[in-house]
Design a protein around this motif. Structure first.
Motif, PDB file in Angstrom:
ATOM      1  N   HIS A 143      15.419  28.444  19.187  1.00 11.13           N
ATOM      2  CA  HIS A 143      14.972  26.881  19.262  1.00 11.13           C
ATOM      3  C   HIS A 143      13.963  26.713  20.107  1.00 11.13           C
ATOM      4  N   LYS A 144      13.867  27.488  21.333  1.00 17.80           N
ATOM      5  CA  LYS A 144      12.534  27.284  22.088  1.00 17.80           C
ATOM      6  C   LYS A 144      11.521  28.112  21.957  1.00 17.80           C
ATOM      7  N   HIS A 145      11.672  28.901  20.776  1.00 19.47           N
ATOM      8  CA  HIS A 145      10.407  29.743  20.335  1.00 19.47           C
ATOM      9  C   HIS A 145      10.089  28.874  19.064  1.00 19.47           C
ATOM     10  N   ARG A 146      10.557  28.030  18.407  1.00 18.02           N
ATOM     11  CA  ARG A 146      10.571  27.734  17.096  1.00 18.02           C
ATOM     12  C   ARG A 146       9.092  27.294  16.693  1.00 18.02           C
ATOM     13  N   THR A 147       8.470  26.411  17.493  1.00 19.35           N
ATOM     14  CA  THR A 147       7.193  25.841  17.267  1.00 19.35           C
ATOM     15  C   THR A 147       5.973  26.821  17.155  1.00 19.35           C
ATOM     16  N   ILE A 148       6.161  27.661  18.093  1.00 19.39           N
ATOM     17  CA  ILE A 148       4.964  28.727  18.346  1.00 19.39           C
ATOM     18  C   ILE A 148       5.300  29.638  17.131  1.00 19.39           C
ATOM     19  N   VAL A 149       6.439  30.127  16.737  1.00 16.12           N
ATOM     20  CA  VAL A 149       6.792  31.094  15.665  1.00 16.12           C
ATOM     21  C   VAL A 149       6.368  30.446  14.272  1.00 16.12           C
ATOM     22  N   ARG A 150       6.637  29.175  14.295  1.00 15.38           N
ATOM     23  CA  ARG A 150       6.301  28.601  12.856  1.00 15.38           C
ATOM     24  C   ARG A 150       4.581  28.554  12.915  1.00 15.38           C
ATOM     25  N   ASN A 151       3.925  28.097  13.867  1.00 17.54           N
ATOM     26  CA  ASN A 151       2.569  28.022  13.746  1.00 17.54           C
ATOM     27  C   ASN A 151       1.765  29.372  13.504  1.00 17.54           C
ATOM     28  N   MET A 152       2.393  30.522  14.258  1.00 19.06           N
ATOM     29  CA  MET A 152       1.784  31.712  14.155  1.00 19.06           C
ATOM     30  C   MET A 152       2.300  32.192  12.948  1.00 19.06           C
ATOM     31  N   ARG A 153       3.174  31.986  12.033  1.00 20.77           N
ATOM     32  CA  ARG A 153       3.341  32.232  10.764  1.00 20.77           C
ATOM     33  C   ARG A 153       2.346  31.400   9.799  1.00 20.77           C
ATOM     34  N   GLU A 154       2.147  30.232  10.180  1.00 23.28           N
ATOM     35  CA  GLU A 154       1.178  29.573   9.443  1.00 23.28           C
ATOM     36  C   GLU A 154      -0.189  30.251   9.645  1.00 23.28           C
ATOM     37  N   PHE A 155      -0.751  30.684  10.777  1.00 26.85           N
ATOM     38  CA  PHE A 155      -1.606  31.180  10.929  1.00 26.85           C
ATOM     39  C   PHE A 155      -2.114  32.235  10.427  1.00 26.85           C
ATOM     40  N   LEU A 156      -1.176  33.285  10.360  1.00 23.63           N
ATOM     41  CA  LEU A 156      -1.188  34.586   9.795  1.00 23.63           C
ATOM     42  C   LEU A 156      -1.382  34.453   8.103  1.00 23.63           C
ATOM     43  N   ALA A 157      -0.514  33.569   7.677  1.00 23.03           N
ATOM     44  CA  ALA A 157      -0.613  33.074   6.257  1.00 23.03           C
ATOM     45  C   ALA A 157      -2.088  32.613   5.798  1.00 23.03           C
ATOM     46  N   TYR A 158      -2.629  31.627   6.727  1.00 25.85           N
ATOM     47  CA  TYR A 158      -3.786  31.310   6.414  1.00 25.85           C
ATOM     48  C   TYR A 158      -5.039  32.373   6.413  1.00 25.85           C
ATOM     49  N   VAL A 159      -5.045  33.143   7.223  1.00 20.97           N
ATOM     50  CA  VAL A 159      -5.938  34.187   7.443  1.00 20.97           C
ATOM     51  C   VAL A 159      -5.666  35.246   6.231  1.00 20.97           C
ATOM     52  N   GLU A 160      -4.324  35.484   5.712  1.00 23.59           N
ATOM     53  CA  GLU A 160      -4.264  36.400   4.764  1.00 23.59           C
ATOM     54  C   GLU A 160      -4.609  35.797   3.385  1.00 23.59           C
ATOM     55  N   SER A 161      -4.685  34.532   3.217  1.00 26.34           N
ATOM     56  CA  SER A 161      -4.862  33.546   1.911  1.00 26.34           C
ATOM     57  C   SER A 161      -6.423  33.482   1.760  1.00 26.34           C
TER      58      SER A 161
END
Length: 199
Positions: A160-178
């Motif tokens: 839970h305490k890492h959830r927001t950062i992990v979600r945002n970082m996944r979105e960041f990497l997906a954005y760059v890859e796409s």
């Protein structure tokens, strides 16, 4: 870089580790030095000055000028002292403030060929989107800590305490890859390093 400058940097590196001051990872430092050796950037933006360690490496590795952003006043004081000791203070301009709030003002009317992002992890995507028009073709964006404690890869549910950062970082990497405008090289050493080239 002279042996004295390397000695000063080594001392600052060790002190930062002892005091748990967040500077770039050793793995990211190697990537940073390699990029500067190959590309010799001229106009640099850094988001997250900390105590001036990474900007010092950049200033000593290329005939560049650097804009760097840091919100912590005490760290800026330490950074300025380091830049003075190394003789690179005339190459670096520091802006104090929250990067989300002052980034647009800092970059207005400028173009960069290298950007180093190493501050608030949740801001990586929106800051990159804002920066893209200001980075020239062939420019490089370096981002540290993109795999964040190894929690970003895959689709597992993070604590839970890492959830927001992990979600945002996944979105960041997906954005760059796409993005058709960007080319991503993901280095899994350390805490994860993204080297992004603007096409």
């Amino acid at each position: 870089m002279t042996s004295l400058q390397e000695e000063i940097l080594s001392g600052i590196h060790d002190l930062a580790r002892e005091q748990f001051v967040m500077i770039l990872s050793d793995e990211c430092e190697k990537v940073l030095r390699d990029i500067f050796e190959e590309y010799c950037p001229k106009r640099v933006l850094e988001i997250g000055s900390a105590i001036g360690y990474s900007s010092s490496i950049m200033a000593l590795s290329s005939e560049c000028v650097i804009d760097t952003i840091e919100k912590d006043e005490e760290r800026i004081v330490r950074a300025k002292e380091l830049w003075r000791r190394l003789g690179v203070d005339d190459k670096i301009k520091v802006y104090q403030g929250d990067s989300d709030k002052i980034l647009q003002e800092v970059i207005a009317g400028k173009t960069y060929d290298f950007v180093f992002i190493d501050a608030a992890k949740s801001a990586y995507k929106r800051q990159l989107e804002l920066l893209l028009p200001y980075i020239q073709k062939g420019g490089i964006i370096l981002c540290d800590d993109v795999l964040y404690l190894g929690l970003v890869k895959g689709d597992s549910y993070p604590p839970h305490k890492h959830r927001t950062i992990v979600r945002n970082m996944r979105e960041f990497l997906a954005y760059v890859e796409s993005s058709e405008q960007l080319e991503l090289t993901l280095i899994e050493e350390g805490n994860g390093i993204a080297v992004i080239k603007v096409l």
